[in-house]
Motif scaffolding. Structure first.
Motif, PDB file in Angstrom:
ATOM      1  N   GLN A   6      39.667  36.161  37.191  1.00  0.00           N
ATOM      2  CA  GLN A   6      38.787  35.721  38.435  1.00  0.00           C
ATOM      3  C   GLN A   6      39.707  34.798  38.874  1.00  0.00           C
ATOM      4  O   GLN A   6      39.994  34.873  39.967  1.00  0.00           O
ATOM      5  CB  GLN A   6      37.562  34.748  37.357  1.00  0.00           C
ATOM      6  CG  GLN A   6      36.858  33.962  38.651  1.00  0.00           C
ATOM      7  CD  GLN A   6      35.893  34.953  39.509  1.00  0.00           C
ATOM      8  OE1 GLN A   6      35.443  35.536  38.881  1.00  0.00           O
ATOM      9  NE2 GLN A   6      36.470  35.179  40.397  1.00  0.00           N
ATOM     10  N   TYR A   7      40.798  34.470  38.062  1.00  0.00           N
ATOM     11  CA  TYR A   7      42.131  33.749  39.246  1.00  0.00           C
ATOM     12  C   TYR A   7      42.560  34.381  39.996  1.00  0.00           C
ATOM     13  O   TYR A   7      42.666  35.162  41.225  1.00  0.00           O
ATOM     14  CB  TYR A   7      43.223  33.003  38.250  1.00  0.00           C
ATOM     15  CG  TYR A   7      44.218  31.969  38.784  1.00  0.00           C
ATOM     16  CD1 TYR A   7      44.062  31.414  40.039  1.00  0.00           C
ATOM     17  CD2 TYR A   7      45.317  32.883  38.843  1.00  0.00           C
ATOM     18  CE1 TYR A   7      44.568  31.064  40.670  1.00  0.00           C
ATOM     19  CE2 TYR A   7      46.656  32.559  40.517  1.00  0.00           C
ATOM     20  CZ  TYR A   7      46.241  30.877  40.933  1.00  0.00           C
ATOM     21  OH  TYR A   7      47.097  31.363  41.174  1.00  0.00           O
ATOM     22  N   ARG A  14      40.794  25.334  47.583  1.00  0.00           N
ATOM     23  CA  ARG A  14      40.145  25.387  47.718  1.00  0.00           C
ATOM     24  C   ARG A  14      39.338  24.208  48.466  1.00  0.00           C
ATOM     25  O   ARG A  14      37.996  23.806  49.970  1.00  0.00           O
ATOM     26  CB  ARG A  14      38.860  24.629  46.874  1.00  0.00           C
ATOM     27  CG  ARG A  14      38.798  26.102  45.864  1.00  0.00           C
ATOM     28  CD  ARG A  14      37.711  25.913  43.991  1.00  0.00           C
ATOM     29  NE  ARG A  14      37.879  26.966  43.601  1.00  0.00           N
ATOM     30  CZ  ARG A  14      37.672  27.344  42.164  1.00  0.00           C
ATOM     31  NH1 ARG A  14      37.528  25.539  42.203  1.00  0.00           N
ATOM     32  NH2 ARG A  14      37.523  27.983  41.746  1.00  0.00           N
ATOM     33  N   GLU A  34      41.336  37.893  47.464  1.00  0.00           N
ATOM     34  CA  GLU A  34      40.869  37.615  48.621  1.00  0.00           C
ATOM     35  C   GLU A  34      41.060  35.207  48.981  1.00  0.00           C
ATOM     36  O   GLU A  34      40.366  35.969  50.190  1.00  0.00           O
ATOM     37  CB  GLU A  34      38.975  36.914  47.376  1.00  0.00           C
ATOM     38  CG  GLU A  34      38.459  38.211  47.411  1.00  0.00           C
ATOM     39  CD  GLU A  34      38.562  39.443  47.891  1.00  0.00           C
ATOM     40  OE1 GLU A  34      37.610  39.166  49.090  1.00  0.00           O
ATOM     41  OE2 GLU A  34      38.614  40.534  47.419  1.00  0.00           O
ATOM     42  N   TYR A  35      41.908  35.422  48.812  1.00  0.00           N
ATOM     43  CA  TYR A  35      42.019  34.110  49.420  1.00  0.00           C
ATOM     44  C   TYR A  35      42.856  34.375  50.493  1.00  0.00           C
ATOM     45  O   TYR A  35      42.763  34.211  51.384  1.00  0.00           O
ATOM     46  CB  TYR A  35      42.884  33.148  48.018  1.00  0.00           C
ATOM     47  CG  TYR A  35      43.113  32.467  48.776  1.00  0.00           C
ATOM     48  CD1 TYR A  35      42.797  30.354  49.896  1.00  0.00           C
ATOM     49  CD2 TYR A  35      44.923  31.747  49.149  1.00  0.00           C
ATOM     50  CE1 TYR A  35      43.585  30.000  50.500  1.00  0.00           C
ATOM     51  CE2 TYR A  35      45.148  30.770  49.702  1.00  0.00           C
ATOM     52  CZ  TYR A  35      44.792  30.090  50.031  1.00  0.00           C
ATOM     53  OH  TYR A  35      45.195  28.653  50.678  1.00  0.00           O
ATOM     54  N   LYS A  54      35.761  45.748  44.568  1.00  0.00           N
ATOM     55  CA  LYS A  54      36.752  45.122  45.244  1.00  0.00           C
ATOM     56  C   LYS A  54      37.666  46.350  45.000  1.00  0.00           C
ATOM     57  O   LYS A  54      38.729  46.060  45.531  1.00  0.00           O
ATOM     58  CB  LYS A  54      36.704  43.712  44.617  1.00  0.00           C
ATOM     59  CG  LYS A  54      36.037  42.331  45.231  1.00  0.00           C
ATOM     60  CD  LYS A  54      36.168  41.149  44.795  1.00  0.00           C
ATOM     61  CE  LYS A  54      35.055  40.210  45.418  1.00  0.00           C
ATOM     62  NZ  LYS A  54      34.985  39.549  45.106  1.00  0.00           N
ATOM     63  N   ALA A  65      42.208  37.560  41.216  1.00  0.00           N
ATOM     64  CA  ALA A  65      41.212  38.211  42.102  1.00  0.00           C
ATOM     65  C   ALA A  65      40.551  37.446  43.441  1.00  0.00           C
ATOM     66  O   ALA A  65      40.935  37.764  44.000  1.00  0.00           O
ATOM     67  CB  ALA A  65      39.336  38.336  41.527  1.00  0.00           C
ATOM     68  N   ASP A  66      40.213  36.273  42.588  1.00  0.00           N
ATOM     69  CA  ASP A  66      40.180  34.498  43.577  1.00  0.00           C
ATOM     70  C   ASP A  66      41.789  34.537  44.646  1.00  0.00           C
ATOM     71  O   ASP A  66      41.680  34.568  45.738  1.00  0.00           O
ATOM     72  CB  ASP A  66      40.066  33.495  43.573  1.00  0.00           C
ATOM     73  CG  ASP A  66      39.088  33.307  42.688  1.00  0.00           C
ATOM     74  OD1 ASP A  66      37.909  34.239  43.334  1.00  0.00           O
ATOM     75  OD2 ASP A  66      38.754  32.514  41.584  1.00  0.00           O
ATOM     76  N   VAL A  67      42.452  34.824  44.292  1.00  0.00           N
ATOM     77  CA  VAL A  67      43.769  34.570  44.919  1.00  0.00           C
ATOM     78  C   VAL A  67      43.942  35.304  45.792  1.00  0.00           C
ATOM     79  O   VAL A  67      44.293  35.567  46.997  1.00  0.00           O
ATOM     80  CB  VAL A  67      45.324  34.739  44.264  1.00  0.00           C
ATOM     81  CG1 VAL A  67      46.403  35.008  44.579  1.00  0.00           C
ATOM     82  CG2 VAL A  67      45.649  33.131  43.573  1.00  0.00           C
ATOM     83  N   TYR A 112      44.321  25.524  42.383  1.00  0.00           N
ATOM     84  CA  TYR A 112      42.612  26.111  42.992  1.00  0.00           C
ATOM     85  C   TYR A 112      42.187  24.815  43.775  1.00  0.00           C
ATOM     86  O   TYR A 112      41.694  25.215  44.731  1.00  0.00           O
ATOM     87  CB  TYR A 112      41.497  26.116  41.903  1.00  0.00           C
ATOM     88  CG  TYR A 112      41.107  27.359  41.413  1.00  0.00           C
ATOM     89  CD1 TYR A 112      40.509  28.057  42.339  1.00  0.00           C
ATOM     90  CD2 TYR A 112      41.357  27.095  39.855  1.00  0.00           C
ATOM     91  CE1 TYR A 112      40.341  29.508  41.788  1.00  0.00           C
ATOM     92  CE2 TYR A 112      40.852  29.501  38.921  1.00  0.00           C
ATOM     93  CZ  TYR A 112      39.603  29.895  40.423  1.00  0.00           C
ATOM     94  OH  TYR A 112      40.236  30.850  39.821  1.00  0.00           O
TER      95      TYR A 112
END
Length: 651
Positions: A381-382, A339, A388-389, A462, A384-386, A335
């Motif tokens: 959540q992690y 970020r 989308e990243y 998504k 999904a964040d990866v 993260y």
């Protein structure tokens, strides 16, 4: 009978015993490593090798070795052994060894005339301290032991020369002495459970040689400092404990410390238990969190290695708590990078483009071990964040393209696990553009993310998007990589397609979600089996491909050029086994089971109870590189776990 046991005939034959090494770690970065006869053959060998954060990210050898001498009737019998110039070994203490046993802890049995004595070593968990236990089993007359400590106080990747800057003094401490050869180093405390006599006679032992370093074409000779020797009597049936650490210890607790540590160890009486014990030795816990060391004796924590090895080194050996702790540290670091672009002080190479993709694969392993719901709660959540990243093209060197594939620039810096490089840092194998395993992992990540959130109403949009992109990615993958020869191009960069037959295609067919259909997977598997499979894993290049170089020998530059040009990597066997079962089913699982024979044979070779970093691509498939490698241990453990699960299903 012990699984890891060697008799007198092997131990006294240095051609057979010197290639066998042993490793113990404290799971906090420190280790003890040497050969089974106690003769150091690498500069990284030592009784007490520890990280010193104040001096950088390298390990440091404080206590290199401890020579024991048995004295009876005034006659000394030195049990130590060192190599000097001209292939001269002295004092040849190995000739007194009668047996080596490493089922629980490393144990040497010596016989000197009428004296029978055992020597056992443990590394105290999460403390920079080694304890050696000497037990006199038999003696017909009064016996005295002498101990000479060989001090190095240097970087584990450097060498020491006799010099006038070293502090040759010492101070007394409880039942021992304390030394610090150079400023900036911690004080080394050497203590016994009984008060010894210390005789101060400072001496530099010059020209100690390390044969493994000589073979590697790097500097291999050094001088070591011996401040004097300890002397104390020992009675039949008595045990003497020696401790070396960077803090003074209560000498009355040595016996309890030793016994508690022995009880916590996994007995190495089987193939699986050897690998389980080896896997746990890669754990590293410090004030910042918990991590997984890539390998010993010279690797540190590396992001890709950590994610690839983590499932096998934790979940497959029934250590889910350690999985969670290591993942927490890794995700926090990820993260920070995603970020803010911050690199991590503990985890190296976290900025490489495939690291986010491997991290999702690691979460997927958790879902396979447990269930989707608990995995979504912990890591959803992690994931999904990866995804989308990556879709947001935020990574500095991983680019999402309109065709659904991801690309990278690997021309100036190695970007994949095949990371050998020229002296100027540019890659020897310039894998760039669309890399086959990158895109297989990307397709797998999209499908797994959609699976993870399937039925979650607020994520429905998504999930639909991820599945749509995965569909496009899968079609583009087949069109880009699958060729008329029935295998996958290794990478495609513009109009250039790399025809080399490499094992990265096996990752593509071994993942849970593969963009290839069953016929295509079988075609690729046939090529992998025919050209890459060996008893030690998959070759990094087919013997039929240009540039095949199966032997990892020579100067550092020669070895760098051979690193991925035909040498074998055991960790890839887990992807091969997964692909094989997907194609042929469990009816032909016996073929994979027979493959394990080659790995089990390695338990008594190289670093006993573990697996080397790589193996030669041609018979006899000799182990090379780092003596204990996390990805390889984890990959083979994963296959053993797979067998266990399939047998349960069969029942």
């Amino acid at each position: 009978m012990s699984y890891l046991k060697f008799d007198k005939n092997l131990m006294i034959n240095l051609e057979q015993s010197l290639p066998k090494e042993m490793l113990r770690t404290n799971q906090s970065g420190a280790y003890h490593c040497t050969t089974i006869v106690g003769c150091n053959t690498r500069k990284q060998h030592g009784l007490l090798v520890i990280p010193i954060p104040e001096l950088g990210n390298e390990n440091h050898v404080l206590l290199s070795s401890l020579d024991e001498t048995v004295i009876q009737h005034g006659a000394p019998f030195n049990l130590g052994i060192h190599k000097y110039h001209g292939n001269c070994f002295s004092p040849n203490g190995h000739k007194y060894i009668r047996e080596f046993d490493c089922e629980s802890v490393p144990k040497l049995t010596y016989r000197v005339g009428g004296v029978i004595m055992t020597k056992e070593k443990v590394f105290i968990s999460h403390e920079n301290r080694i304890i050696i236990k000497y037990t006199l089993l038999e003696a017909h007359s009064p016996t005295v032991l002498q101990f000479r400590p060989f001090l190095a106080f240097r970087n584990a990747n450097s060498l020491c020369m006799a010099n006038g800057m070293a502090n040759q003094g010492y101070t007394e401490c409880a039942n021992g002495i304390a030394c610090k050869m150079y400023e900036g180093y911690p004080t080394l405390y050497m203590q016994f459970n009984h008060k010894p006599e210390f005789v101060f006679c400072p001496t530099w032992y010059k020209g100690i040689e390390y044969s493994k370093d000589e073979d590697r074409g790097i500097p291999y000779s050094e001088d070591q400092f011996v401040p004097g020797y300890f002397q104390l009597p020992i009675k039949k049936g008595e045990s003497i404990y020696f401790s070396a650490g960077i803090s003074e210890s209560n000498t009355r607790n040595f016996s309890k410390l030793y016994e508690a540590e022995v009880k916590s160890r996994t007995p190495r009486f089987s193939f699986y238990n050897c690998l389980k014990n080896s896997a746990k030795q890669f754990y590293l816990k410090n004030s910042d969190g918990m991590y997984l060391v890539a390998g010993y004796p010279w690797f540190k924590v590396r992001a890709r290695d950590e994610f690839i090895a983590l499932p096998g080194a934790t979940l497959a050996v029934t250590h889910p708590v350690e999985y969670d702790e290591i993942m927490k540290s890794a995700i926090d670091a990820m993260y920070n990078f995603m970020r803010e672009g911050k690199l991590d002080k503990n985890i190296e190479l976290i900025d490489l483009p495939d690291v986010p993709l491997w991290s999702v694969w690691t979460v997927q392993a958790h879902a396979k071990k447990f269930d989707i719901e608990s995995t979504r709660k912990k890591f959803g959540q992690y994931v999904a964040d990866v995804v989308e990243y990556i879709l947001g093209n935020t990574h500095p060197n991983l680019f999402y393209n309109d065709n659904g594939l991801v690309s990278t620039n690997g021309k100036q810096r190695p970007v994949s696990w095949m990371d050998s490089s020229h002296p100027d840092g540019t890659p020897i194998i310039a894998r760039s553009g669309y890399l086959v395993e990158f895109n297989a992992l990307w397709y797998n990540a999209l499908r797994f993310a959609a699976q993870l959130f399937e039925g979650v109403e607020e994520m429905a949009e998504k999930v639909e998007k991820w599945n749509t992109i995965a569909q496009k990615c899968g079609e583009s993958f087949v069109n880009t990589f699958y060729n008329d020869f029935g295998y996958l191009y290794d990478y495609v960069d513009g109009y250039y397609v790399d025809l080399s037959v490499r094992p990265n295609m096996c990752i593509a067919i071994g993942l849970d979600y593969s963009p290839l259909d069953k016929r295509q997977r079988k075609s690729v598997l046939d090529v992998v089996t025919r050209e890459l499979l060996t008893p030690k894993g998959l070759r990094t290049l087919s013997p039929k491909s240009y540039g095949y170089n199966p032997t990892y020998l020579g100067t550092p530059e020669q070895r760098e050029y051979a690193y991925y040009e035909g040498t074998v990597r055991p960790w890839l066997i887990s992807f091969y086994a997964s692909a094989y079962i997907k194609v042929f089913g469990i009816q032909r699982i016996s073929f994979i089971e027979r493959m394990m024979i080659g790995y089990e044979a390695e338990m008594t070779e190289g670093c006993i109870g573990s697996l080397s970093e790589l193996y030669d691509g041609n018979p006899p498939f000799v182990g090379r590189g780092a003596i204990s490698y996390a990805m390889n241990v984890a990959g083979v453990v994963e296959v053993l776990r797979l067998f266990k699960n399939l047998h349960i299903i069969d029942k």
